[in-house]
Motif scaffolding. Structure first.
Motif, mmCIF file in Angstrom:
data_model
loop_
_atom_site.group_PDB
_atom_site.id
_atom_site.type_symbol
_atom_site.label_atom_id
_atom_site.label_comp_id
_atom_site.label_asym_id
_atom_site.label_seq_id
_atom_site.Cartn_x
_atom_site.Cartn_y
_atom_site.Cartn_z
ATOM 1 N N ASN A 23 -6.673 -12.469 54.187
ATOM 2 C CA ASN A 23 -7.360 -11.930 53.006
ATOM 3 C C ASN A 23 -7.756 -12.963 51.956
ATOM 4 N N PHE A 61 -7.006 -5.568 60.825
ATOM 5 C CA PHE A 61 -5.753 -5.023 60.278
ATOM 6 C C PHE A 61 -4.672 -6.100 60.371
ATOM 7 N N PRO A 62 -4.711 -7.080 59.469
ATOM 8 C CA PRO A 62 -3.766 -8.191 59.580
ATOM 9 C C PRO A 62 -2.321 -7.740 59.336
ATOM 10 N N GLU A 63 -1.399 -8.452 59.982
ATOM 11 C CA GLU A 63 0.024 -8.178 59.756
ATOM 12 C C GLU A 63 0.375 -8.470 58.302
ATOM 13 N N PHE A 64 1.391 -7.754 57.789
ATOM 14 C CA PHE A 64 1.869 -8.040 56.432
ATOM 15 C C PHE A 64 2.375 -9.476 56.392
ATOM 16 N N SER A 65 2.079 -10.152 55.295
ATOM 17 C CA SER A 65 2.442 -11.564 55.221
ATOM 18 C C SER A 65 3.359 -11.871 54.051
ATOM 19 N N GLY A 66 3.811 -10.853 53.344
ATOM 20 C CA GLY A 66 4.597 -11.130 52.147
ATOM 21 C C GLY A 66 3.690 -11.656 51.047
ATOM 22 N N ALA A 67 4.298 -12.263 50.030
ATOM 23 C CA ALA A 67 3.530 -12.678 48.863
ATOM 24 C C ALA A 67 2.669 -13.890 49.156
ATOM 25 N N HIS A 68 1.446 -13.912 48.557
ATOM 26 C CA HIS A 68 0.615 -15.101 48.620
ATOM 27 C C HIS A 68 1.260 -16.218 47.815
ATOM 28 N N ILE A 105 -0.717 -7.632 45.182
ATOM 29 C CA ILE A 105 0.437 -6.909 44.639
ATOM 30 C C ILE A 105 1.395 -7.889 43.969
#
Lengths: 375, 553
Positions: free
Chosen positions: B63, B83-90, B539
Motif C-alpha cells: 500500500n 488483497f495483501p497480507e496484514f503487515s502490522g504498522a508502517h 491506522i
C-alpha cells in the motif's frame, strides 16, 4: 396517488421487509421514505445476538428487556440466513462473534454474561488465549480470553439493501420519496399528511425508526424513540484474515472484515447530530478513539489505511422492540427494532406485516406492545 | 547524483537517488504496479498522490504510493496484490509535533508560498505544510536534485527560496488527512504525527487533473499530462520513448514540448478544441488580456511545429487498448475519421478539478461553475471564506492558474497576518490589480479550449468511471434506474466512489449524472458528502494522533 391497502412509512430494512411480506400476501403496498439519515443506509452489517457491553453500560435499566429478547435476536439472525438464500447472497458469514477480555475482571463479566445467555438458548462459549490463537491469531498480546457467540455474524448491508430494493420493486411495491408529518384516522382508514398532499391507506405500518415515536404521538402513547448518531470507519482491503465479528467486554467497538477484504470499525462511538436533513458530523474524538482502540486490539491491522468514515443514526427505545397496533388506533401498526436495528429489522418488519394481515407473529405480542408506553 | 539499485519483482533496477519509485520503475520500463480485485493491471496515473493507483509493496509493506515514495538503495519492491497480507504498522510512532502558528498554510505551491511570504514578512508566525518532497507545487514543480530546467522552474526556485528566507517554516512530505471545526488539522510526516491548531488557516491545495474518460484510460502507461511532467521535471525521467499527448488545454502543449526537448518522440499532440485561429475574435481578446502569456503560447506552438510534431485540433481520443508492450490509442477527427497509433505512453489532461476537500469539510460555501464543471469556493475580497479564520487561495478555490494563485496568496497572507495582529493588510492595490488582470486572461484563455466536463451520455457503456471499484458508466446507468435522489444514494447502491481515491475522478461524473436525472441544478450538495480522512491514512498514524491529542496509553 391511488389509495393503498397499506402505507409503509420508512423504506429501510424493516419497512421493506414489511412491505414485501404484505405484497406477497396480495396487498397493494406503498412505501414512503424521506431519503435522509436512514439507519439502514449507514449500517455496517453486524449481526448482533449476544448482549452488547456498550448497551449494558449505557442503558443498565434496559438490560432485563434485552436479556428477555435474546431468543428474538437469535431468531432474527436466523431470518437473515433465510434472506441470504432468498435474495441470492448478501455475503452473510456466520462464524460467530468474539467479545474480548483484557483483564480477569472482564473475563469474569463475560463468564457471567455467557451463563445468562446460554440460559436463553444462545450458543456461547468462553475461550482462553490458547483457543483464541487458533481462530484469531491477529489479536494483540494483552487479550486474555473472549466469549464466542456462535449465533453472530456479518453481512454486506449495501448489497442487502440493493437486493431488497430490487425484490420490493419486483413485488410491485410503489415507492415514493417524501416525509410524513402526521397521521389521522378517517372513516375508511388512515390519512398521512405530507408536504405533497395527503396519502390514504387502509392500514399504516410505521417503520420510521427514530422518527416513529413522533408519528404515534396523539394516539395515547409516548414512544421514546431516540436518534443516536454513531460513527464508523472502513479500511482499504487486506487478505481475508478476520473471520469473526469482534467486540470488547468493556469498551465500545465492533470490528469485522467484509468479503471485499475491507475492515469496518465501529461500535457506537458518537457523532454530532445536525438536524433531520443533514447526515451527522464525524467527531475527531470518535475517529481517533475508535480506530486507536481497534489498533490496540488487533495490531496486525495497523498498517492498513482508513479510507473513509461516516456517521449514521441508530435508534434506541427501552431495550425492546415496539411491534404492534396502537391501542385504539388498530390500523396503525408500529415496527421499530429495539436496538441493533439492522439485525432485527427483517424480523420486526415481517411481524408487523403479520399483524396487519391478522396473523400470528410467533412471539408473545405483549412483550413488544406499544401499549407499554400508554400515557 | 548517486546511482543506487533496488529490485522490483526480482528484477534488479538502477536508479538515481532522489527519484521517486514511480520514476525509477517507469525509466526501467515497468508500468504495471498493482493488480486490482478484478485482476486488471494498474500503474502510475496522477503522479501526485491522488489516484492511489501506483501502490506497491516495499520491503514487505503493501500500500505504498510509488509516486510519493523516494527510491532507496537495496529496497525490495513487489507488485501489489489485490488483497495483501496484514503487515502490522508502517511506522513506529515517534514524538508528535504540535503546531499552533498564527497562520497555517496548507499547500506549498504558487498560492501557498506567496501567502506564507506575505504573512511571515508582516511578522506572523507561519507554518507551511506541503505533501511533496520539495515544495513548489504542480506549476513550479521543482527537481529532486535542485537543478533548474527552465525559467518556470527558476521562478519557482526563487519563490521557494524567498519563502524559506521569510521566516516561514516549511514542512515537506506532510500528508494532511484530518480537518475539523474549529481549525484542527491532523497530518503525518514520516513517522511523526502532526496536530495543528492554528489561529488562521490558508488552504492552497491546488487542483488535480481531469482525465479523458475513454475505454482503456486505466491501462498502465496511460497517465495524466502533469504526471508525465513531474517524471521529467522532477526526476529527469521520460514517460516513454513514443508518447502521445491529448485532451484540452495549454498544459498539453507545454508538456509535449518539454518531453520532445527531453528526447521523447511525441507521436501526436491532439487537442479537442478547434485551433484558436479558427476563432480569431476570441483569440484576439485573449491576446489583449494577456499579451505576454499569449506570446508564450504562440512560441510554444511554433517550436512544436518546427520539430515536425503531428499537432491536431478538433481531434478526440476515443479509446486505448494494449497490444504487447504497446498502447494503441484511437483518435477521431472532427470529420469522424478514426485512426490508431501505437505508443509507449499516453498523456491526458482535460482541465482540472479543485482539491477543495478541506474547504468543503470545514463548511466553506461553494457554488457550481458550469463552464468549468467545478465547484468554486465563495470568499470575500480578503480571500476569507464564510468559516471564521479560514482562507482559500488558488486553484482549490476556483481554477485560475499559478499567477492568479500568487496574487490571491499575497492578499490572503496579508489579511491572515493582520487578523492575528500583524500588519494592516492595507497596501494590496498592486496585488488586486494584478489579480484582476490574471483573471481576465484566464477567462479568455479557457474560452478557447474545451474543458467543460465531458458528456457522460455519449460515453460507451464499458468505459470505466470509478477506477477503484472498477465500475463502468454502464454500471452507473443501471444504478440510475433505482432513481437515486442523490449521488450518495447512487454511491451506496453501486459502490461508486467508495475506493481509495475517495471519488476524486468518478465523483464529479456521478454528481452530474444524478443531478441531470433528477432535474436538479448541480450545486455543492450534489457531490459526495465531504468526509475525513481527506486522504487514506494508516491506522498506525491515527493511533499516533490519538496519543498526541488525548495522551491515552
Amino acid at each position: 396517488m391511488a389509495r393503498a391497502d397499506v402505507l409503509v412509512i420508512g423504506g429501510g430494512v424493516t419497512g421493506t421487509l414489511a412491505a414485501i411480506t404484505l405484497a406477497d400476501a396480495g396487498a397493494s403496498v406503498t412505501i414512503i421514505d424521506a431519503g435522509v439519515n436512514a439507519g439502514s443506509d449507514a449500517n455496517a452489517g453486524s449481526l448482533h445476538v449476544q448482549m452488547q457491553s456498550r448497551f449494558m453500560r449505557l442503558y443498565p435499566d434496559q438490560v432485563p428487556n434485552v436479556e428477555a429478547s435474546l431468543p428474538f435476536y437469535r431468531a432474527a439472525a436466523e431470518e437473515w440466513v433465510r434472506l441470504d438464500a432468498v435474495l441470492g447472497g448478501v455475503e452473510l458469514v456466520r462464524n460467530g462473534g468474539l467479545m474480548l477480555a483484557e483483564t480477569p475482571d472482564q473475563l469474569a463479566f463475560l463468564e457471567h454474561k455467557a451463563d445468562r445467555e446460554a440460559a436463553q438458548g444462545l450458543s456461547v462459549e468462553i475461550l482462553d488465549r490458547r483457543a483464541l490463537d487458533q481462530i484469531a491469531p491477529w489479536l494483540g498480546p494483552h487479550i486474555i480470553g473472549a466469549e464466542l457467540c456462535r449465533d453472530e455474524g456479518k453481512l454486506n448491508p449495501l448489497l442487502a439493501n440493493r437486493l431488497l430494493r430490487g425484490r420490493a420493486d419486483a413485488a410491485g411495491i410503489t415507492r415514493i420519496n417524501g416525509k410524513v408529518d402526521g397521521l389521522a384516522l378517517t372513516a375508511r382508514g388512515v390519512e398521512a399528511t405530507t408536504a405533497e398532499g395527503p396519502l390514504q391507506a387502509d392500514q399504516v405500518i410505521v417503520a420510521a425508526a427514530w422518527g416513529a415515536g413522533r408519528l404515534a404521538d396523539g394516539f395515547g402513547v409516548s414512544i421514546p424513540t431516540r436518534a443516536e448518531p454513531l460513527h464508523m470507519n472502513i479500511t482499504e482491503p487486506g487478505a481475508p484474515s478476520i473471520n469473526h465479528l469482534v467486540q470488547h467486554a468493556e469498551r465500545s467497538i465492533t470490528l469485522k472484515q467484509f468479503g471485499s477484504g475491507q475492515i469496518v470499525i465501529g461500535g457506537g462511538w458518537p457523532a454530532t447530530y445536525r438536524g433531520p436533513t443533514q447526515p451527522p458530523l464525524v467527531r475527531p474524538s470518535s475517529l481517533l478513539g475508535n480506530v486507536a482502540l481497534a489498533a490496540k486490539l488487533a495490531p496486525a491491522i495497523s498498517g492498513l489505511k482508513v479510507i473513509r468514515t461516516w456517521a449514521g443514526m441508530n435508534t434506541t427505545i427501552d431495550g425492546a422492540s415496539v411491534i404492534g397496533a396502537l391501542p385504539g388506533a388498530e390500523r396503525i401498526i408500529m415496527a421499530i427494532p429495539g436496538d441493533a436495528g439492522y439485525t432485527l429489522g427483517p424480523m420486526v418488519g415481517q411481524m408487523a406485516a403479520s399483524i396487519a394481515l391478522g396473523a400470528q407473529t410467533g412471539f408473545d405480542p405483549e412483550r413488544f406492545t406499544p401499549a407499554r408506553f400508554a400515557v | 547524483m548517486t546511482e543506487i539499485t533496488f529490485t522490483f519483482d526480482g528484477h534488479k533496477i538502477a536508479a538515481r537517488e532522489g527519484q521517486s519509485l514511480a520514476a525509477a520503475l517507469t525509466e526501467a520500463g515497468h508500468r504495471a504496479f498493482r493488480e486490482t480485485a478484478k485482476s486488471a493491471d494498474r500503474g502510475m496515473f496522477c503522479g501526485m498522490g491522488v489516484c492511489q493507483e501506483c501502490l506497491v509493496s516495499v520491503d514487505g509493506m503493501p500500500n505504498l504510493r510509488a509516486c510519493m515514495s523516494p527510491v532507496r538503495d537495496g529496497m525490495v519492491v513487489a507488485k501489489q496484490a489485490p488483497f495483501p497480507e496484514f503487515s502490522g504498522a508502517h511506522v513506529a510512532p515517534s514524538a508528535p509535533m504540535h503546531l499552533s502558528p498564527d497562520v497555517l498554510v496548507i499547500g506549498g505551491g504558487a498560492g501557498g508560498l506567496s501567502a506564507a511570504i506575505t504573512a511571515a514578512r508582516a511578522g506572523a508566525d507561519v507554518v507551511v505544510l506541503d505533501e511533496r518532497k520539495v515544495a513548489g507545487g504542480q506549476y513550479y514543480k521543482q527537481s529532486a536534485d535542485g537543478s533548474v530546467l527552465d525559467a518556470q522552474q527558476q521562478e519557482g526556485a526563487e519563490l521557494l527560496a524567498t519563502a524559506r528566507g521569510s521566516g516561514a517554516e516549511i514542512l515537506s512530505g506532510v500528508e494532511l488527512w484530518g480537518a475539523f471545526d474549529p481549525l484542527l488539522f491532523l497530518a503525518q510526516q514520516g513517522e511523526t504525527a502532526i496536530v495543528a491548531r492554528p489561529k488562521t488557516a490558508i488552504v492552497a491545495t491546488g487542483a488535480y487533473e481531469r482525465p479523458v474518460m475513454v475505454p482503456g484510460w486505466t491501462l498502465p502507461g496511460v497517465m495524466t499530462t502533469g504526471a508525465a511532467q513531474t517524471l521529467w521535471r522532477s526526476y529527469g525521467t521520460l514517460p516513454g520513448k513514443r508518447v502521445v499527448v491529448c485532451g484540452s488545454g495549454p498544459l498539453n502543449l507545454q508538456v509535449a514540448l518539454e518531453l520532445a526537448r527531453g528526447g521523447a518522440e511525441i507521436v501526436r499532440l491532439a487537442e479537442r478544441a478547434p485551433h484558436p485561429l479558427q476563432r480569431p475574435f476570441a483569440s484576439l481578446k485573449m491576446g489583449v488580456a494577456g499579451p505576454s502569456q499569449t506570446a508564450k503560447g504562440v512560441t510554444m506552438e511554433l517550436a512544436l511545429r518546427r520539430r515536425g510534431i503531428d499537432m491536431r485540433n478538433a481531434c478526440e481520443l476515443v479509446g486505448v487498448t494494449q497490444s504487447g508492450s504497446e498502447l494503441l490509442a484511437t483518435f477521431r477527427s472532427a470529420a469522424g475519421v478514426e485512426d490508431t497509433i501505437g505508443v509507449d505512453a499516453l498523456c491526458m489532461n482535460s482541465g482540472f478539478e479543485p482539491q477543495n476537500e478541506i474547504l468543503r469539510l470545514l463548511g466553506a460555501e461553494m457554488g457550481y461553475d458550469p463552464a468549468m464543471g467545478t465547484l468554486r469556493c465563495h470568499t470575500d475580497d480578503a480571500m476569507h471564506t464564510n468559516v471564521s479564520g479560514l482562507y482559500a487561495v488558488g486553484d482549490c478555490k476556483g481554477l485560475g492558474g499559478a499567477p492568479t494563485a500568487r496574487q490571491e496568496g499575497i492578499i490572503a497572507g496579508a489579511h491572515a497576518a493582520a487578523a492575528t495582529g500583524h500588519g494592516d493588510a492595507y497596501d494590496l492595490f498592486a496585488a488586486r490589480r494584478a489579480l484582476a488582470s490574471h483573471r481576465r486572461f484566464q477567462s479568455r484563455l479557457w474560452e478557447l479550449y474545451d474543458i467543460a466536463p465531458g458528456n457522460a451520455a455519449t460515453m460507451p457503456d464499458d468505459t470505466l468511471v470509478c477506477r477503484c471499484e472498477e465500475l463502468t458508466i454502464g454500471d452507473l446507468r443501471n444504478g440510475l434506474e433505482g432513481k437515486p435522489g442523490h449521488a450518495g444514494t447512487l454511491k451506496r447502491s453501486t459502490r461508486v466512489g467508495m475506493g481509495r481515491c475517495q471519488g476524486r475522478y468518478c465523483g464529479p461524473v456521478a454528481a452530474r449524472m444524478v443531478a441531470e436525472a433528477t432535474g436538479k441544478p448541480v450545486e455543492d450538495l450534489s457531490f459526495f458528502a465531504p468526509r475525513v480522512p481527506i486522504k487514506p491514512v494508516a491506522i498506525s498514524s491515527i493511533l499516533a494522533a490519538e496519543e498526541a491529542l488525548y495522551g491515552e496509553g
